[in-house]
Design an enzyme around this catalytic site. Structure first.
Site, mmCIF file in Angstrom:
data_model
loop_
_atom_site.group_PDB
_atom_site.id
_atom_site.type_symbol
_atom_site.label_atom_id
_atom_site.label_comp_id
_atom_site.label_asym_id
_atom_site.label_seq_id
_atom_site.Cartn_x
_atom_site.Cartn_y
_atom_site.Cartn_z
ATOM 1 N N GLU B 49 0.794 -1.158 0.062
ATOM 2 C CA GLU B 49 0.068 0.292 0.036
ATOM 3 C C GLU B 49 0.805 1.218 0.027
ATOM 4 O OE1 GLU B 49 -0.029 -2.166 2.494
ATOM 5 O OE2 GLU B 49 -0.260 -1.405 4.422
ATOM 6 N N ASN B 50 2.344 1.221 0.091
ATOM 7 C CA ASN B 50 3.007 2.476 0.108
ATOM 8 C C ASN B 50 3.268 2.750 -1.552
ATOM 9 O OD1 ASN B 50 4.459 -0.101 0.037
ATOM 10 N ND2 ASN B 50 6.293 1.198 0.025
#
Lengths: 231, 220
Positions: B49-50
């Site tokens: 998710e980064n």
């Protein structure tokens, strides 16, 4: 208009006590290292800092926690910082823990002229307490407000003198949204080039969002959790 | 003789749920291990998710890149077909229902699929990270955890007492003792770890358990 500053201190001109500052980066990846160091030297206090994480004890925003320059943090995850936990549990530091996607969208909205938005994230949890809930197509959504900052600080790989930015790999993270949401956005870059050098098709953040830019120095590019393939 | 599944075995069992061509987000801890048991021919893309779709294995020492980390801040690599994007795009993927499956750890899950995994009041403050968005947005939510906490209390409960991460959002739980579906009727026991009896599983669950018609011992 000349956007190029000779260093972080020049780029920080106008930062004052009590301001809301936005920071790009995820963990220690893609954080504006030079600007953070300069903020520490400048000694401005009572800051509200918006950043996905709070750095580690001796690097990133952890540096500003140590010097007690931060009054309030808006973050999604602060697990790697003992100074943070201590100051929070003692009530010294105010913290608004915000879901990561909501934080990204608050910044995106802030920069895009959207004052608030509905999201399914956090419905039925502490995060939604006291906030408006609305049903769309049979599902509940919570109203979240956008975030804007007095100053925003981003780190890019390459930038030109107009402020066009290219990020590298996962160091992009929050930087593009943060860049849009500052009244004054300061970009620090590893490589600063002349206008016309960067391929317009490859620009991640157009220079319109950037008011000041400088070439950073002494990047540590610190690794928080070095993990290798075994063997 | 009964034995509790190891962390690796829990991960191995969860990998069976991953279908061909899925885009999958794996949380920290046991969920991360799931990647080791997904066959390459399934063509699965791992989302971090980064800002990365197409996460590869950890790098060799020579390939370490500080600009290439996962959501656990570990150094990683990319696979062919990978892409990088901003956090806003990343959570558009997640919230927008484009991620097929997510696997997370938990402190408590209740019989209607509410999950608590981010906060113990007056104790641990770490934050929810992307967990609230993932449980709200992913198409299918699997929890990987131990059946009992370190005081011997069931982590499967009638109603969560810890602050929630998401309401009515978990679909499947895989513990070191059993696999449960979460339905309108609550926990439905699908499988148990080799050697355990249904009674033992029920005793280790602090909420009513329905036994599925085709419930059986876990196979690896």
């Amino acid at each position: 208009m000349n956007k190029v500053c000779k260093n972080a201190f020049e780029a920080l001109k106008g930062v004052q006590d009590g301001m809301t500052l936005l920071f790009g980066g995820f963990g220690l990846c893609g954080i504006p290292e030079n600007s953070i160091m300069a903020l520490r030297e400048l000694g401005v206090k009572n800051l509200t800092c918006v950043s996905n994480n709070a750095g580690v004890d001796d690097f990133g925003l952890g540096l500003l926690l140590h010097t007690r320059q931060i009054k309030k943090m808006i973050s999604s995850y602060v697990g790697e910082n003992q100074t943070f936990e201590k100051q929070f549990l003692s009530g010294e530091l105010e913290v608004d823990l915000t879901p990561q996607g909501t934080l990204a969208e608050k910044l995106r909205a802030g920069g895009a002229g959207i004052p608030a938005f509905y999201t399914p994230t956090g419905v039925g949890t502490k995060v939604a307490e006291g906030k408006e809930i609305k049903v769309f197509d049979g599902r509940e959504y919570v109203l979240e407000r956008a975030i804007k900052g007095d100053f925003a600080f981003v780190k890019a790989w390459r930038g030109d003198k107009f402020g066009n930015l290219i990020f590298r790999k996962a160091a992009r993270n929050f930087n593009p949204m943060v860049a849009t949401a500052g009244k004054i956005t300061v970009a620090e870059v590893e490589e600063l080039v002349e206008v016309g050098t960067l391929d317009p098709d490859q620009i991640h953040t157009p220079g319109i969002y950037i008011q000041r830019i400088f070439k950073g120095t002494n990047y540590q590019n610190r690794i928080e959790n070095l993990t290798l393939t075994e063997g | 003789m009964s034995h509790h599944l190891t962390r690796e075995q829990i991960a191995q069992r969860i990998a069976h749920e991953v279908e061909h061509g899925y885009c999958v987000n794996l949380g920290i801890g046991i969920p991360t291990l799931v990647a080791n048991y997904i066959p390459a021919e399934k063509g699965v893309m791992l989302q971090s998710e980064n800002g990365l779709l197409g996460m590869g294995p950890f790098p060799t020492k020579a390939n370490v890149d500080p600009d290439l980390i996962n959501a656990g801040k570990q150094t990683i690599t990319t696979v062919a077909g990978a892409s990088f994007f901003s956090s806003a795009d990343s959570f558009a993927m997640i919230r927008g229902g484009h991620v097929d499956l997510t696997v997370l750890g938990a402190m408590q899950v209740d019989q209607f699929g509410s999950i608590a995994n981010w906060m113990i009041p007056n104790k641990l403050v770490k934050g929810m990270g992307g967990a609230m968005d993932l449980v709200a947005g992913a198409q299918y939510v699997i929890v990987a955890m131990q059946q009992l906490d370190n005081k011997g209390q069931s982590k499967l409960v009638e109603k969560c007492t810890l602050p929630l991460t998401g309401k009515n959002c978990v679909h499947l739980i895989v513990t070191d003792m059993a696999v449960f579906d979460i339905t309108d009727q609550g926990f439905v026991l699908k499988e148990w770890a080799p050697g355990f009896s249904v009674d033992e599983i029920k005793k280790a669950t602090a909420a009513p358990v329905t036994v599925a018609k085709d419930a059986h011992e876990m196979r690896f």
